[in-house]
Design a protein around this motif. Structure first.
Motif, PDB file in Angstrom:
ATOM      1  N   PHE A   1       0.875  -1.073  -0.107  1.00 40.83           N
ATOM      2  CA  PHE A   1      -0.015  -0.041   0.137  1.00 40.83           C
ATOM      3  C   PHE A   1       0.842   1.044  -0.183  1.00 40.83           C
ATOM      4  O   PHE A   1       2.024   1.313   0.720  1.00 40.83           O
ATOM      5  N   LEU A   2       0.379   2.111  -0.867  1.00 40.44           N
ATOM      6  CA  LEU A   2       1.132   3.413  -0.678  1.00 40.44           C
ATOM      7  C   LEU A   2       0.537   4.589  -0.061  1.00 40.44           C
ATOM      8  O   LEU A   2      -0.738   4.621  -0.093  1.00 40.44           O
ATOM      9  N   ILE A   3       1.123   5.164   0.984  1.00 46.50           N
ATOM     10  CA  ILE A   3       0.583   6.048   2.066  1.00 46.50           C
ATOM     11  C   ILE A   3       1.232   7.501   1.746  1.00 46.50           C
ATOM     12  O   ILE A   3       2.354   7.436   1.569  1.00 46.50           O
ATOM     13  N   GLY A   4       0.476   8.488   1.895  1.00 48.91           N
ATOM     14  CA  GLY A   4       1.104   9.952   1.753  1.00 48.91           C
ATOM     15  C   GLY A   4       0.443  10.690   2.929  1.00 48.91           C
ATOM     16  O   GLY A   4      -0.895  10.472   3.260  1.00 48.91           O
ATOM     17  N   TRP A   5       1.154  11.711   3.313  1.00 51.19           N
ATOM     18  CA  TRP A   5       0.695  12.570   4.470  1.00 51.19           C
ATOM     19  C   TRP A   5       0.772  14.085   4.009  1.00 51.19           C
ATOM     20  O   TRP A   5       1.448  14.498   3.098  1.00 51.19           O
ATOM     21  N   GLU A   6      -0.366  14.675   4.657  1.00 52.34           N
ATOM     22  CA  GLU A   6      -0.304  16.320   4.495  1.00 52.34           C
ATOM     23  C   GLU A   6       0.237  16.639   5.942  1.00 52.34           C
ATOM     24  O   GLU A   6      -0.308  16.142   6.969  1.00 52.34           O
ATOM     25  N   ASP A   7       1.289  17.498   6.010  1.00 57.88           N
ATOM     26  CA  ASP A   7       1.935  17.757   7.214  1.00 57.88           C
ATOM     27  C   ASP A   7       1.773  19.159   7.809  1.00 57.88           C
ATOM     28  O   ASP A   7       2.545  19.554   8.610  1.00 57.88           O
ATOM     29  N   LEU A   8       0.788  19.928   7.286  1.00 55.68           N
ATOM     30  CA  LEU A   8       0.390  20.887   7.702  1.00 55.68           C
ATOM     31  C   LEU A   8      -1.022  21.024   8.204  1.00 55.68           C
ATOM     32  O   LEU A   8      -1.712  20.363   7.702  1.00 55.68           O
ATOM     33  N   PRO A   9      -1.327  21.992   9.162  1.00 56.75           N
ATOM     34  CA  PRO A   9      -2.718  22.075   9.936  1.00 56.75           C
ATOM     35  C   PRO A   9      -3.885  22.536   8.848  1.00 56.75           C
ATOM     36  O   PRO A   9      -3.556  23.380   7.947  1.00 56.75           O
ATOM     37  N   TYR A  10      -4.861  22.582   9.304  1.00 48.98           N
ATOM     38  CA  TYR A  10      -6.050  23.055   8.446  1.00 48.98           C
ATOM     39  C   TYR A  10      -5.869  24.588   8.554  1.00 48.98           C
ATOM     40  O   TYR A  10      -5.923  25.182   9.677  1.00 48.98           O
ATOM     41  N   GLY A  11      -6.168  25.343   7.398  1.00 50.56           N
ATOM     42  CA  GLY A  11      -6.120  26.711   7.421  1.00 50.56           C
ATOM     43  C   GLY A  11      -4.782  27.412   7.597  1.00 50.56           C
ATOM     44  O   GLY A  11      -4.621  28.500   7.814  1.00 50.56           O
ATOM     45  N   TYR A  12      -3.630  26.718   7.718  1.00 50.14           N
ATOM     46  CA  TYR A  12      -2.434  27.236   7.833  1.00 50.14           C
ATOM     47  C   TYR A  12      -1.985  28.269   6.683  1.00 50.14           C
ATOM     48  O   TYR A  12      -1.583  29.417   6.801  1.00 50.14           O
TER      49      TYR A  12
ATOM     50  N   ASN B   1      -4.010  28.829   3.583  1.00 50.05           N
ATOM     51  CA  ASN B   1      -5.339  29.316   3.095  1.00 50.05           C
ATOM     52  C   ASN B   1      -6.486  28.996   3.983  1.00 50.05           C
ATOM     53  O   ASN B   1      -6.766  27.820   4.135  1.00 50.05           O
ATOM     54  N   PRO B   2      -7.593  29.983   4.311  1.00 48.84           N
ATOM     55  CA  PRO B   2      -8.643  29.046   4.918  1.00 48.84           C
ATOM     56  C   PRO B   2      -9.517  28.104   3.971  1.00 48.84           C
ATOM     57  O   PRO B   2      -9.539  28.238   2.779  1.00 48.84           O
ATOM     58  N   GLY B   3      -9.912  27.129   4.632  1.00 44.17           N
ATOM     59  CA  GLY B   3     -10.757  26.128   4.014  1.00 44.17           C
ATOM     60  C   GLY B   3      -9.784  24.869   3.218  1.00 44.17           C
ATOM     61  O   GLY B   3     -10.151  24.103   2.729  1.00 44.17           O
ATOM     62  N   ILE B   4      -8.622  25.224   3.440  1.00 45.84           N
ATOM     63  CA  ILE B   4      -7.526  24.319   2.978  1.00 45.84           C
ATOM     64  C   ILE B   4      -6.782  23.548   4.192  1.00 45.84           C
ATOM     65  O   ILE B   4      -6.167  24.159   5.055  1.00 45.84           O
ATOM     66  N   LEU B   5      -6.515  22.385   4.206  1.00 43.16           N
ATOM     67  CA  LEU B   5      -5.565  21.564   4.953  1.00 43.16           C
ATOM     68  C   LEU B   5      -4.243  21.464   4.454  1.00 43.16           C
ATOM     69  O   LEU B   5      -3.905  20.779   3.701  1.00 43.16           O
ATOM     70  N   GLY B   6      -3.582  22.518   5.162  1.00 41.90           N
ATOM     71  CA  GLY B   6      -2.055  22.709   4.612  1.00 41.90           C
ATOM     72  C   GLY B   6      -2.162  23.081   3.071  1.00 41.90           C
ATOM     73  O   GLY B   6      -2.474  24.155   3.000  1.00 41.90           O
ATOM     74  N   ASP B   7      -1.673  22.382   2.019  1.00 37.69           N
ATOM     75  CA  ASP B   7      -1.761  22.662   0.645  1.00 37.69           C
ATOM     76  C   ASP B   7      -2.450  21.536   0.074  1.00 37.69           C
ATOM     77  O   ASP B   7      -2.460  21.359  -1.292  1.00 37.69           O
ATOM     78  N   ASP B   8      -3.133  20.621   0.899  1.00 39.87           N
ATOM     79  CA  ASP B   8      -3.865  19.608   0.181  1.00 39.87           C
ATOM     80  C   ASP B   8      -3.247  18.627  -0.665  1.00 39.87           C
ATOM     81  O   ASP B   8      -3.924  17.938  -1.453  1.00 39.87           O
ATOM     82  N   ASP B   9      -1.886  18.411  -0.494  1.00 38.82           N
ATOM     83  CA  ASP B   9      -1.128  17.777  -1.313  1.00 38.82           C
ATOM     84  C   ASP B   9      -0.887  16.187  -1.058  1.00 38.82           C
ATOM     85  O   ASP B   9      -0.611  15.196  -1.799  1.00 38.82           O
ATOM     86  N   TYR B  10      -0.826  16.020   0.097  1.00 39.76           N
ATOM     87  CA  TYR B  10      -0.672  14.682   0.732  1.00 39.76           C
ATOM     88  C   TYR B  10       0.602  13.996  -0.072  1.00 39.76           C
ATOM     89  O   TYR B  10       0.447  12.652   0.020  1.00 39.76           O
ATOM     90  N   ASP B  11       1.683  14.809  -0.065  1.00 38.04           N
ATOM     91  CA  ASP B  11       2.741  14.138  -0.546  1.00 38.04           C
ATOM     92  C   ASP B  11       3.982  14.797   0.146  1.00 38.04           C
ATOM     93  O   ASP B  11       5.148  14.173  -0.327  1.00 38.04           O
ATOM     94  N   ASP B  12       3.914  15.118   1.461  1.00 36.94           N
ATOM     95  CA  ASP B  12       4.923  15.572   2.156  1.00 36.94           C
ATOM     96  C   ASP B  12       5.978  14.762   2.401  1.00 36.94           C
ATOM     97  O   ASP B  12       7.140  14.541   2.894  1.00 36.94           O
ATOM     98  N   MET B  13       5.366  13.225   2.891  1.00 36.93           N
ATOM     99  CA  MET B  13       6.007  11.820   3.096  1.00 36.93           C
ATOM    100  C   MET B  13       5.190  10.793   2.466  1.00 36.93           C
ATOM    101  O   MET B  13       4.243  10.638   2.587  1.00 36.93           O
ATOM    102  N   LEU B  14       5.992  10.134   1.107  1.00 36.80           N
ATOM    103  CA  LEU B  14       5.358   9.146   0.711  1.00 36.80           C
ATOM    104  C   LEU B  14       6.081   7.921   0.897  1.00 36.80           C
ATOM    105  O   LEU B  14       7.256   7.704   0.853  1.00 36.80           O
TER     106      LEU B  14
END
Length: 271
Positions: free
Chosen positions: A202-213, A215-228
């Motif tokens: 299984f391939l796993i990806g993380w988003e490592d920034l908090p919600y709204g950091y 831009n409002p309404g965005i979890l970090g930068d929403d890319d889930y590639d900070d650690m794969l």
């Protein structure tokens, strides 16, 4: 060129304990809402999630939306059946991130570090003997969960695969990679090159920034590639074993498949 027909489908095994941000959940980054969360891509350089899949499988995906058929919804808890390996595939913020596991489910205090922070940006290898992925080995039996410790300039925060321990949002995405089961992958574990065969990939990806950091309404930068990373442990919601061929397992789950071709990754994986 070796061709394999593999059935993949929308994999949903329960409701997420907490949501993804609206942009991800409503396919703002794809434009075709289908109920499958789609991470932001093409925003901060390679690797995106789909780039990691292309490296591993030899596919020609062009966006994270191409991974929808592989998405695992219920990935809060995994199951260990002894000693297995994991491979760090790529990172875009690894300089500050530490990956580990914990066994005290619902609490997240009994932690074990697996992959420390790494200053590299991009892929850590290609899985060949000459350029192995960075890996780690650990022995665990029973249920466990993952955590990512973000110790950079954005405030020291720990995120968990168990969503209820987070800031109210899901910081981890998981994707099935059954074509890799039984294939050889070279890993660098403690400066030793190991020729390893995954059995529950299984391939796993993380988003490592908090919600709204940012831009409002965005979890970090929403890319889930900070650690794969690629794991050899299955989510607790899935069957205890995945028979060969991989399509048999997926069809047994009562899922509607679609055919995909996989070319053999020359120089990366060997049959």
């Amino acid at each position: 060129m070796k061709k394999i027909l593999c059935s993949l489908a929308l994999l949903h095994f329960g409701v997420q304990a907490t949501p993804f941000s609206d942009n991800v959940l409503n396919d703002i980054y794809n434009g075709q809402p289908n109920g499958i969360p789609t991470a932001n891509d093409h925003n901060d350089g390679v690797p995106d999630l789909f780039d990691a899949a292309n490296l591993l499988l030899g596919t020609s995906y062009t966006s994270n939306a191409d991974l929808d058929s592989r998405f695992i919804a219920n990935d809060q808890v995994f199951v260990g059946q002894g000693q297995h390996n994991i491979a760090l595939i790529g990172l875009t913020a690894g300089n500050y991130n530490t990956l580990g596991v914990y066994t005290d489910l619902g609490q997240g205090q009994n932690k074990q570090v697996l992959l420390p922070s790494d200053p590299q940006f991009g892929f850590t290898g290609d899985g060949s003997a000459a350029n192995p992925f960075k890996g780690a080995s650990f022995d665990i039996v029973g249920e466990f969960a993952w955590y990512l410790e973000q110790g950079g300039p954005y405030n020291h925060t720990t995120f968990y695969s168990e969503n209820q321990l987070n800031d109210g949002w899901d910081h981890m995405m998981t994707f099935a990679m059954p074509e890799l089961n039984g294939q050889n992958t070279f890993l660098d574990i403690d400066n030793q090159v190991v020729d390893y065969q995954f059995t529950n990939a299984f391939l796993i990806g993380w988003e490592d920034l908090p919600y709204g950091y940012q831009n409002p309404g965005i979890l970090g930068d929403d890319d889930y590639d900070d650690m794969l990373y690629l794991v050899d442990f299955r989510p607790a919601s899935l069957p205890s074993s995945i028979p060969e061929p991989a399509s048999a397992w997926l069809l047994a789950a009562g899922l509607v498949g679609l055919g995909l071709r996989r070319r053999n990754n020359q120089g990366r994986f060997k049959a």
